[in-house]
Design a protein around this motif. Structure first.
Motif, PDB file in Angstrom:
ATOM      1  N   GLU A 147     -11.908   8.028  -8.238  1.00  0.00           N
ATOM      2  CA  GLU A 147     -10.675   8.602  -8.792  1.00  0.00           C
ATOM      3  C   GLU A 147      -9.973   9.534  -7.811  1.00  0.00           C
ATOM      4  OE1 GLU A 147     -14.220  10.919 -10.577  1.00  0.00           O
ATOM      5  OE2 GLU A 147     -13.696   8.834 -10.066  1.00  0.00           O
ATOM      6  N   HIS A 148     -10.652   9.923  -6.752  1.00  0.00           N
ATOM      7  CA  HIS A 148     -10.057  10.782  -5.729  1.00  0.00           C
ATOM      8  C   HIS A 148      -9.645  10.002  -4.484  1.00  0.00           C
ATOM      9  CE1 HIS A 148     -12.496  14.301  -7.614  1.00  0.00           C
ATOM     10  NE2 HIS A 148     -11.395  14.047  -8.282  1.00  0.00           N
ATOM     11  N   CYS A 149      -9.788   8.683  -4.526  1.00  0.00           N
ATOM     12  CA  CYS A 149      -9.389   7.848  -3.401  1.00  0.00           C
ATOM     13  C   CYS A 149      -8.041   7.197  -3.681  1.00  0.00           C
ATOM     14  CB  CYS A 149     -10.461   6.791  -3.121  1.00  0.00           C
ATOM     15  SG  CYS A 149     -12.004   7.510  -2.471  1.00  0.00           S
ATOM     16  N   LEU A 150      -7.470   6.539  -2.685  1.00  0.00           N
ATOM     17  CA  LEU A 150      -6.085   6.098  -2.748  1.00  0.00           C
ATOM     18  C   LEU A 150      -5.967   4.584  -2.645  1.00  0.00           C
ATOM     19  CD1 LEU A 150      -4.572   8.789  -0.342  1.00  0.00           C
ATOM     20  CD2 LEU A 150      -4.642   8.847  -2.842  1.00  0.00           C
ATOM     21  N   GLY A 151      -5.100   4.029  -3.515  1.00  0.00           N
ATOM     22  CA  GLY A 151      -4.804   2.603  -3.485  1.00  0.00           C
ATOM     23  C   GLY A 151      -3.340   2.361  -3.199  1.00  0.00           C
ATOM     24  N   PRO A 152      -2.901   1.092  -3.207  1.00  0.00           N
ATOM     25  CA  PRO A 152      -1.507   0.757  -2.871  1.00  0.00           C
ATOM     26  C   PRO A 152      -0.474   1.450  -3.753  1.00  0.00           C
ATOM     27  CG  PRO A 152      -2.863  -1.210  -2.881  1.00  0.00           C
ATOM     28  CD  PRO A 152      -3.715  -0.117  -3.438  1.00  0.00           C
ATOM     29  N   SER A 153      -0.834   1.775  -4.998  1.00  0.00           N
ATOM     30  CA  SER A 153       0.138   2.379  -5.915  1.00  0.00           C
ATOM     31  C   SER A 153       0.188   3.899  -5.812  1.00  0.00           C
ATOM     32  CB  SER A 153      -0.199   1.985  -7.361  1.00  0.00           C
ATOM     33  OG  SER A 153      -1.481   2.488  -7.723  1.00  0.00           O
ATOM     34  N   ASP A 154      -0.617   4.481  -4.923  1.00  0.00           N
ATOM     35  CA  ASP A 154      -0.714   5.938  -4.858  1.00  0.00           C
ATOM     36  C   ASP A 154       0.157   6.580  -3.789  1.00  0.00           C
ATOM     37  OD1 ASP A 154      -2.654   6.141  -6.915  1.00  0.00           O
ATOM     38  OD2 ASP A 154      -4.186   5.472  -5.502  1.00  0.00           O
ATOM     39  N   GLY A 155       1.023   5.782  -3.153  1.00  0.00           N
ATOM     40  CA  GLY A 155       1.877   6.351  -2.124  1.00  0.00           C
ATOM     41  C   GLY A 155       2.846   5.327  -1.613  1.00  0.00           C
ATOM     42  N   PRO A 156       3.661   5.684  -0.632  1.00  0.00           N
ATOM     43  CA  PRO A 156       4.618   4.734  -0.074  1.00  0.00           C
ATOM     44  C   PRO A 156       3.916   3.578   0.615  1.00  0.00           C
ATOM     45  CG  PRO A 156       4.482   6.710   1.284  1.00  0.00           C
ATOM     46  CD  PRO A 156       3.709   6.999   0.034  1.00  0.00           C
ATOM     47  N   ALA A 157       4.471   2.383   0.469  1.00  0.00           N
ATOM     48  CA  ALA A 157       3.886   1.204   1.102  1.00  0.00           C
ATOM     49  C   ALA A 157       4.056   1.291   2.613  1.00  0.00           C
ATOM     50  CB  ALA A 157       4.544  -0.064   0.577  1.00  0.00           C
ATOM     51  N   PRO A 158       2.998   1.097   3.384  1.00  0.00           N
ATOM     52  CA  PRO A 158       3.129   1.114   4.842  1.00  0.00           C
ATOM     53  C   PRO A 158       4.012  -0.027   5.322  1.00  0.00           C
ATOM     54  CG  PRO A 158       0.977   0.293   4.189  1.00  0.00           C
ATOM     55  CD  PRO A 158       1.640   0.791   2.945  1.00  0.00           C
ATOM     56  N   GLN A 159       4.762   0.216   6.353  1.00  0.00           N
ATOM     57  CA  GLN A 159       5.697  -0.779   6.874  1.00  0.00           C
ATOM     58  C   GLN A 159       5.000  -1.696   7.872  1.00  0.00           C
ATOM     59  OE1 GLN A 159       8.873  -1.037   5.531  1.00  0.00           O
ATOM     60  NE2 GLN A 159       7.908   0.461   4.172  1.00  0.00           N
ATOM     61  N   ILE A 160       4.420  -2.770   7.345  1.00  0.00           N
ATOM     62  CA  ILE A 160       3.734  -3.750   8.168  1.00  0.00           C
ATOM     63  C   ILE A 160       4.382  -5.095   7.911  1.00  0.00           C
ATOM     64  CG2 ILE A 160       1.525  -4.846   8.696  1.00  0.00           C
ATOM     65  CD1 ILE A 160       0.180  -2.352   7.558  1.00  0.00           C
ATOM     66  N   PRO A 161       4.896  -5.770   8.926  1.00  0.00           N
ATOM     67  CA  PRO A 161       5.596  -7.031   8.706  1.00  0.00           C
ATOM     68  C   PRO A 161       4.661  -8.136   8.245  1.00  0.00           C
ATOM     69  CG  PRO A 161       5.267  -6.642  11.048  1.00  0.00           C
ATOM     70  CD  PRO A 161       4.823  -5.403  10.351  1.00  0.00           C
ATOM     71  N   GLY A 162       5.207  -9.064   7.457  1.00  0.00           N
ATOM     72  CA  GLY A 162       4.443 -10.230   7.037  1.00  0.00           C
ATOM     73  C   GLY A 162       3.908 -10.104   5.630  1.00  0.00           C
ATOM     74  N   SER A 163       3.100 -11.081   5.247  1.00  0.00           N
ATOM     75  CA  SER A 163       2.577 -11.169   3.894  1.00  0.00           C
ATOM     76  C   SER A 163       1.482 -10.140   3.643  1.00  0.00           C
ATOM     77  CB  SER A 163       2.017 -12.570   3.646  1.00  0.00           C
ATOM     78  OG  SER A 163       1.296 -12.616   2.432  1.00  0.00           O
ATOM     79  N   SER A 164       1.413  -9.644   2.421  1.00  0.00           N
ATOM     80  CA  SER A 164       0.297  -8.801   1.992  1.00  0.00           C
ATOM     81  C   SER A 164      -0.226  -9.302   0.651  1.00  0.00           C
ATOM     82  CB  SER A 164       0.741  -7.334   1.884  1.00  0.00           C
ATOM     83  OG  SER A 164       1.810  -7.211   0.944  1.00  0.00           O
ATOM     84  N   ALA A 165      -0.152 -10.623   0.430  1.00  0.00           N
ATOM     85  CA  ALA A 165      -0.528 -11.211  -0.852  1.00  0.00           C
ATOM     86  C   ALA A 165      -1.965 -10.899  -1.231  1.00  0.00           C
ATOM     87  CB  ALA A 165      -0.300 -12.724  -0.815  1.00  0.00           C
ATOM     88  N   ILE A 166      -2.848 -10.780  -0.249  1.00  0.00           N
ATOM     89  CA  ILE A 166      -4.252 -10.547  -0.544  1.00  0.00           C
ATOM     90  C   ILE A 166      -4.474  -9.237  -1.296  1.00  0.00           C
ATOM     91  CG2 ILE A 166      -4.743  -9.430   1.666  1.00  0.00           C
ATOM     92  CD1 ILE A 166      -7.483 -10.785   1.620  1.00  0.00           C
ATOM     93  N   THR A 167      -3.609  -8.250  -1.085  1.00  0.00           N
ATOM     94  CA  THR A 167      -3.802  -6.954  -1.732  1.00  0.00           C
ATOM     95  C   THR A 167      -3.685  -7.047  -3.248  1.00  0.00           C
ATOM     96  OG1 THR A 167      -1.456  -6.379  -1.450  1.00  0.00           O
ATOM     97  CG2 THR A 167      -2.969  -5.711   0.295  1.00  0.00           C
TER      98      THR A 167
END
Length: 287
Positions: A147-167
Motif C-alpha cells: 500500500e506504500h508502493c506506486l503503480g501506474p495510477s499513482d502519478g504522471p505517466a512516464p513519457q516513453i514512446p511506443g506500446s505499453s499494453a503489457i502494463t
C-alpha cells in the motif's frame, strides 16, 4: 512475511486466465506447435521477452516428459511482433529426474521468408519431487508494504514512446526508491524493486515465473536512460513452486559497459521463499 492477497473482483484461475490463453500452443505435428503472439504483451517496440519465454516454456512442457522448467536459457535473435508464430521443439535427452530440450520460435516476413526470433535450451524436472532442505544466505528484498508502493495510477505517466499494453495485464507496485525515472529524476542506481502479480489475480506457477523475471521496468530507466532495452540472452532458474499470493521482485544492474548491461533478478513468494532467479544481458537504450 506478507500473506494477504491482492483485491480482485473475480480471481482468474491457473489454466483459465488471459496469460494461459495467450501462451496457448496447438500441436500441429510431433514437435511442432502453432501459436499466436498477443498484442496485449507488447512493450515499446516488441513483444515482451518474458512472455515469449513462457510461450516456449509451455511448448517444451508439452514436448518433454517432465512437467516443470528448472533452467531455461534463451537467445533473442530478432524482435518478435504480434501475430502467428511456429515453435519447433527437439528432445535432446531424457533421464529419470531431468529432461532437456530445445525450442525455436519462428515468424514470417511479408515476403514469406521464415525468421527465427528466439532459441531456447531448457531442462525440466518435477518441482514437487525436490527435497525440502534449504541452505541459503539470500534474504527477501526490503520493499515497503504494497500500500506504500506506486503503480501506474499513482502519478504522471512516464513519457516513453511506443506500446505499453503489457502494463494493463500486470499488477505491479514499485518501491518508491526505484521510480525516480517516472518523474524525470532517476536515482542513478541500477535497481528496480516491487510487488508483482497478474492483473486478473491469477496466482503464480512455474510457467508464469518465466514472465515475472522480465516484467518490471528495466533498471536502465533508473540509470537515466529511456527507451527499449532489448534482451540479448536470458537465463532463468525456477527453484520451487510459488505459494499463492503476490510476489516480490528485485532486479539489479552493477555494470553498464560497451552499450550492454546485465540484470540479475530474484523472485520471492508470499512464504518468503526464493522461487526464481535470472540473469540477462541486454542492450542499453540509446536515449
Amino acid at each position: 512475511m506478507y500473506r494477504a492477497g491482492m483485491a480482485q473482483a473475480a480471481q482468474a484461475l491457473i489454466g483459465d486466465s488471459e496469460f494461459d490463453r495467450d501462451t496457448a500452443v496447438t500441436l500441429r505435428e510431433p514437435g511442432v506447435y502453432d501459436a499466436e503472439l498477443s498484442a496485449g504483451w507488447t512493450i515499446i517496440h516488441a513483444v515482451n521477452g518474458g512472455y515469449l519465454l513462457a510461450l516456449l516454456g509451455r511448448a517444451l512442457g508439452d514436448a518433454l516428459p517432465h512437467p516443470d522448467p528448472f533452467t531455461v536459457s534463451a537467445h533473442y535473435l530478432t524482435p518478435s511482433a504480434p501475430g502467428p508464430a511456429v515453435i519447433r521443439t527437439d528432445v535432446v535427452r531424457t533421464g529419470r529426474t531431468l529432461s532437456t530440450g530445445q525450442a525455436s520460435l519462428f515468424q514470417y516476413e511479408e515476403d514469406g521468408t521464415e525468421v527465427e526470433r528466439i532459441r531456447v535450451l531448457a531442462s525440466y524436472g518435477d518441482l514437487d519431487a525436490l527435497p525440502d532442505d534449504v541452505r541459503t544466505t539470500a534474504l527477501p528484498p526490503a520493499i515497503p508494504p504494497r500500500e506504500h508502493c506506486l503503480g501506474p495510477s499513482d502519478g504522471p505517466a512516464p513519457q516513453i514512446p511506443g506500446s505499453s499494453a503489457i502494463t494493463d495485464r500486470l499488477d505491479i507496485k514499485l518501491d518508491p526508491a526505484t521510480v525516480g525515472w517516472a518523474v524525470g529524476a532517476p536515482s542513478g542506481k541500477g535497481e528496480m524493486r516491487g510487488w508483482f502479480g497478474l492483473a486478473d489475480g491469477r496466482d503464480a506457477d512455474p510457467l508464469s515465473l518465466l514472465l515475472t523475471v522480465d516484467a518490471l521496468p528495466p533498471t536502465s530507466f533508473e540509470l537515466g536512460l529511456k527507451g527499449w532495452t532489448p534482451t540479448v540472452e536470458l537465463t532463468t532458474h525456477i527453484r520451487c513452486r510459488p505459494a499463492p499470493g503476490p510476489l516480490r521482485v528485485s532486479i539489479t544492474t552493477r555494470n553498464l559497459a560497451g552499450g550492454f548491461l546485465e540484470e540479475d533478478a530474484e523472485v520471492w513468494d508470499s512464504a518468503d521463499r526464493l522461487v526464481a532467479q535470472s540473469r540477462q544481458l541486454a542492450r542499453a537504450p540509446r536515449g
